[in-house]
Write a protein that holds these residues in place. Structure first.
Motif, PDB file in Angstrom:
ATOM      1  N   PHE A  79       0.842  -1.186   0.000  1.00  0.00           N
ATOM      2  CA  PHE A  79       0.000   0.000   0.000  1.00  0.00           C
ATOM      3  C   PHE A  79       0.883   1.245   0.000  1.00  0.00           C
ATOM      4  O   PHE A  79       2.062   1.183   0.374  1.00  0.00           O
ATOM      5  N   LEU A  80       0.329   2.377  -0.381  1.00  0.00           N
ATOM      6  CA  LEU A  80       1.093   3.616  -0.409  1.00  0.00           C
ATOM      7  C   LEU A  80       1.421   4.084   1.010  1.00  0.00           C
ATOM      8  O   LEU A  80       0.561   4.111   1.877  1.00  0.00           O
ATOM      9  N   ASN A  81       2.686   4.470   1.196  1.00  0.00           N
ATOM     10  CA  ASN A  81       3.051   5.128   2.441  1.00  0.00           C
ATOM     11  C   ASN A  81       3.568   6.544   2.204  1.00  0.00           C
ATOM     12  O   ASN A  81       3.937   7.238   3.154  1.00  0.00           O
ATOM     13  N   GLY A  82       3.588   6.988   0.947  1.00  0.00           N
ATOM     14  CA  GLY A  82       4.044   8.339   0.667  1.00  0.00           C
ATOM     15  C   GLY A  82       3.678   8.797  -0.729  1.00  0.00           C
ATOM     16  O   GLY A  82       3.683   8.001  -1.674  1.00  0.00           O
ATOM     17  N   VAL A  83       3.337  10.087  -0.842  1.00  0.00           N
ATOM     18  CA  VAL A  83       3.065  10.726  -2.138  1.00  0.00           C
ATOM     19  C   VAL A  83       3.676  12.115  -2.093  1.00  0.00           C
ATOM     20  O   VAL A  83       3.426  12.884  -1.154  1.00  0.00           O
ATOM     21  N   GLN A 286       1.093  20.140  -6.281  1.00  0.00           N
ATOM     22  CA  GLN A 286       1.544  20.717  -7.546  1.00  0.00           C
ATOM     23  C   GLN A 286       2.938  21.333  -7.380  1.00  0.00           C
ATOM     24  O   GLN A 286       3.235  22.386  -7.927  1.00  0.00           O
ATOM     25  N   SER A 287       3.795  20.648  -6.647  1.00  0.00           N
ATOM     26  CA  SER A 287       5.146  21.134  -6.410  1.00  0.00           C
ATOM     27  C   SER A 287       6.140  20.382  -7.289  1.00  0.00           C
ATOM     28  O   SER A 287       6.014  19.167  -7.494  1.00  0.00           O
ATOM     29  N   PHE A 288       7.152  21.099  -7.781  1.00  0.00           N
ATOM     30  CA  PHE A 288       8.226  20.464  -8.536  1.00  0.00           C
ATOM     31  C   PHE A 288       9.349  19.999  -7.607  1.00  0.00           C
ATOM     32  O   PHE A 288      10.471  19.796  -8.048  1.00  0.00           O
ATOM     33  N   ASP A 289       9.035  19.822  -6.361  1.00  0.00           N
ATOM     34  CA  ASP A 289       9.972  19.352  -5.348  1.00  0.00           C
ATOM     35  C   ASP A 289       9.667  17.887  -5.043  1.00  0.00           C
ATOM     36  O   ASP A 289       8.549  17.539  -4.644  1.00  0.00           O
ATOM     37  N   TRP A 290      10.663  17.018  -5.211  1.00  0.00           N
ATOM     38  CA  TRP A 290      10.475  15.596  -4.957  1.00  0.00           C
ATOM     39  C   TRP A 290       9.987  15.314  -3.537  1.00  0.00           C
ATOM     40  O   TRP A 290       9.332  14.306  -3.290  1.00  0.00           O
ATOM     41  N   ASN A 291      10.346  16.176  -2.599  1.00  0.00           N
ATOM     42  CA  ASN A 291      10.090  15.912  -1.187  1.00  0.00           C
ATOM     43  C   ASN A 291       8.878  16.642  -0.634  1.00  0.00           C
ATOM     44  O   ASN A 291       8.623  16.582   0.564  1.00  0.00           O
TER      45      ASN A 291
END
Length: 322
Positions: A79-83, A286-291
């Motif tokens: 399951f997803l733990n992060g997006v 909508q961020s261009f930041d991976w984190n």
């Protein structure tokens, strides 16, 4: 293609001593080299009451990779733990591609895959045009069998009536378990043009124990308040799945919000083996930041502390099994 190797580099180094060669695999009882016998003996002697036998986490991020990263084993469910990153680019019509953070089965692999990629639109000649937006996804894999699941998709709205009376109804994915061993989590979120740009926009899976007009029967549902503009070709998709855990499993669940600045919350610190995943996310993605997003951070130890890191303006729902 741009892969999010840099943002995970320190984590890969930190877990190298206990990680398997497969992407980023840490700390299941069957995966810790040289420690399996000791851990199993410790479980038999001092943790016989623990229902959860171990867990495996992964992280993956790209802008254009549609192949996905093979994760999990035949006896795990993930399951997803992060997006994190930008979910608001892309087109639903082929050869366009929605921005996606997703874990699921793949007929080419005996297990599950983790997809995390940006979106693509379609130009005047019908060719695919990548938007170079980053998307990062994380997954927690539990040892067990797959249960039921489903997909929710947004309805089209118009600019004048954004989201008013155009929201798709909740989608039921599972009945309640009379033994209270069932827990459902997010498995995927996708978006395209103009999506994920509202700070109150959410996508989540919920357990409904009392019926109402939106939930005509009890059970587990996927729901969201997001819509899309038909003329721009974007669409929101939300996927969720369920698992029936072993007898004796104890669940904890809650939600956290970050109003100002990045905030980290401790979500599971009690002794014993436990693992956590997301049941919902809310905010502008909508961020261009991976984190920039909602990411559950797993511990270095099999029974360590789990944390949730939220970027400013984000909210997340989570659940942990022990």
């Amino acid at each position: 293609m741009k892969d999010n190797h840099a943002s995970a580099a320190s984590l890969l180094r930190r877990l190298a001593r206990v990680a398997s060669p497969l992407l980023l695999c840490a700390l299941p009882l069957a995966c810790v080299a040289g420690q399996e016998d000791a851990l199993m003996e410790d479980e038999a002697l001092g943790e016989a009451s623990q229902a959860l036998g171990g867990w495996v986490p992964y992280v993956w991020g790209t802008t254009t990779n549609l192949n996905g990263a093979p994760i999990g084993l035949m006896d795990t469910v993930c399951f997803l733990n992060g997006v994190a990153g930008h979910l608001g680019r892309g087109h639903v019509a082929a050869p366009g591609v929605l921005s996606t953070a997703r874990v699921g089965s793949d007929p080419t692999f005996l297990g599950e895959k983790l997809w995390a990629h940006g979106g693509a639109t379609v130009d005047g000649s019908g060719a695919r045009v990548w938007q170079n937006n980053p998307v990062s996804a994380g997954a927690t894999c539990f040892f067990g069998a797959h249960g039921s699941g489903g997909i929710w998709e947004s309805s089209a709205s118009t600019p004048e009536w954004w989201g008013v009376n155009d929201i798709s109804p909740p989608v039921k994915i599972a009945n309640l378990d009379p033994n209270h061993r069932r827990q459902c989590f997010l498995k995927g979120v996708s978006g395209g043009s103009t999506n994920w740009g509202v700070d109150t926009g959410f996508a989540r899976v919920v357990e409904v124990t009392f019926t109402n007009s939106s939930h005509p029967t009890t059970g587990w549902y996927i729901e969201s308040n997001l819509t899309h503009l038909q003329q721009f070709g974007g669409r929101v998709r939300v996927e969720a799945g369920c698992m029936d855990f072993p007898v004796g499993t104890v669940f904890t669940a809650d939600d956290e919000s970050a109003s100002q600045g990045d905030t980290t919350f401790t979500i599971a610190s009690q002794p014993g083996i436990k693992a956590c995943a997301l049941t919902g996310i809310q905010g502008i993605f909508q961020s261009f930041d991976w984190n920039n997003g909602a990411v559950i951070q797993w511990p270095d130890e099999i029974d360590g502390t789990w944390k949730l890191k939220l970027s400013a303006g984000k909210k997340a729902w989570w659940a942990c099994a022990q």
